[in-house]
Design a protein around this motif. Structure first.
Motif, short mmCIF file in Angstrom:
data_model
loop_
_atom_site.label_atom_id
_atom_site.label_comp_id
_atom_site.label_asym_id
_atom_site.label_seq_id
_atom_site.Cartn_x
_atom_site.Cartn_y
_atom_site.Cartn_z
N MET A 52 34.13 37.39 30.19
CA MET A 52 35.01 38.35 30.90
C MET A 52 34.83 39.75 30.36
N VAL A 157 32.97 39.37 35.59
CA VAL A 157 32.43 38.45 34.49
C VAL A 157 30.92 38.89 34.50
N PHE A 182 41.73 29.63 31.05
CA PHE A 182 42.34 30.18 32.51
C PHE A 182 43.46 29.15 32.91
N TYR A 187 38.65 30.29 39.94
CA TYR A 187 38.64 31.54 40.73
C TYR A 187 37.53 31.76 41.30
N LEU A 220 42.96 37.53 40.35
CA LEU A 220 43.02 37.76 38.92
C LEU A 220 44.70 37.37 38.39
N ILE A 224 43.50 35.71 32.25
CA ILE A 224 41.97 36.01 32.54
C ILE A 224 42.05 37.53 31.61
N ALA A 230 33.30 32.24 29.94
CA ALA A 230 33.51 31.95 31.19
C ALA A 230 32.41 30.99 31.88
#
Length: 316
Positions: A52, A157, A182, A187, A220, A224, A230
């Motif tokens: 991220m 990302v 997360f 997501y 979001l 995060i 990720a």
């Protein structure tokens, strides 16, 4: 009377022998579990790893691994464009190169490369140091950014797509993003950018070619954060009705033919199949099976052979 007694005894022995033989036959028939083949929607995906980061950020890389010298900044600190972030200990790097006996050369670390290196690595833009992957006295990482300078609170990302998977990726594809830290299992996002050029990154002890890309998240939450690792699964295609067999149910014979065992009328029946893509659920079956077939689970563990008598039950 003795004659009838002997006959009675013999009759009992014969009946007992028949019963014992029947039980022996029953116990010699292996019990197998099977799965019913059903059509389901399947997805073809590319799995990538990344981190991220701020949507408005600059990554700082070093072209070859070097021993880091003094680190001038820390994560969370504000910096100006051109401000030194850390130094490179060229002398210590040369010593490490000599001591390695040339093994570091496979990672691009050579005397010629060191001659072109600057002694300090500087911030390319003003902002906050959201990620810092440099430790004094240790080898810098060419796979991940040494530092990330962020100037925005919006997140995205940053991923790397391998060269072999690049032809299947295109901007606009759906991406499912997950991470250990997360809150939600995944997501949804969109592949919003693919870099026009490739770069080399260290993978284990060898270099591989990758292309940087960006995933824009459609949702979001507070879990995060910048810098978190990720996993991104890019959906490159889907089929609404495909036949899938678990990996452990598909075997390969000496001639290279892939096959499964079906449970049919109390027997294990070998069936040659043609597989397609490797999916998360198993192999896509293109030929050889139809919906409703009873495929024996993990047949290799049972040491089955074609035509062998079996007793089947549905897998739990």
């Amino acid at each position: 009377m003795k004659k009838y007694g002997v006959l009675y005894t013999l009759t009992l022995l014969i009946i007992a022998g028949i019963l014992l033989a029947g039980n022996a036959v029953k116990t010699s028939v292996p019990l197998v579990e099977y799965r019913l083949i059903e059509t389901c929607e399947v997805e073809d995906t590319i799995l990538c790893t990344g981190r991220m980061e701020s949507a408005d950020s600059e990554k700082v890389f070093v072209s070859v691994p070097c021993i880091a010298g003094e680190v001038y900044v820390s994560a969370g600190e504000a910096v100006e464009a051109g401000q030194p972030l850390f130094s490179l200990d060229i002398g210590a790097t040369r010593q490490a190169l000599a001591a390695s006996g040339g093994s570091l050369s496979s990672m691009g670390l050579t005397d010629q490369a060191l001659e072109k290196m600057e002694s300090e690595v500087k911030a390319p833009a003003a902002g906050i140091v959201t990620t810092l992957n440099v430790v004094q006295g240790e080898l810098t990482d060419t796979e991940n950014a040494c530092a990330v300078i962020s100037s925005s609170e919006s997140l995205q990302v940053a991923i790397a797509i391998s060269e072999k998977s690049l032809k299947k990726a295109s901007v606009g594809q759906t991406v499912r993003v997950s991470g250990m830290a997360f809150d939600k299992e995944s997501y949804q996002g969109v592949l919003s950018y693919i870099a026009p050029s490739a770069r080399q990154q260290l993978s284990g002890s060898t270099m591989e070619t990758v292309v940087d890309a960006v995933v824009t998240l459609e949702e979001l939450d507070e879990s995060i954060r910048p810098g978190l690792s990720a996993r991104a699964r890019i959906v490159t295609g889907s089929k609404p009705a495909a036949l899938v067999a678990p990996y452990e149910d598909v075997l390969q014979d000496e001639e290279g033919n892939e096959y499964v065992f079906l449970c049919q009328e109390g027997k294990a029946v070998k069936r040659v199949v043609v597989t397609g893509g490797e999916l998360s659920q198993g192999y896509e079956i293109l030929e050889g099976l139809q919906e409703g077939d009873r495929v024996i689970s993990a047949p290799e563990e049972q040491r089955l052979s074609d035509g062998m008598r079996v007793s089947g039950r549905p897998a739990a």
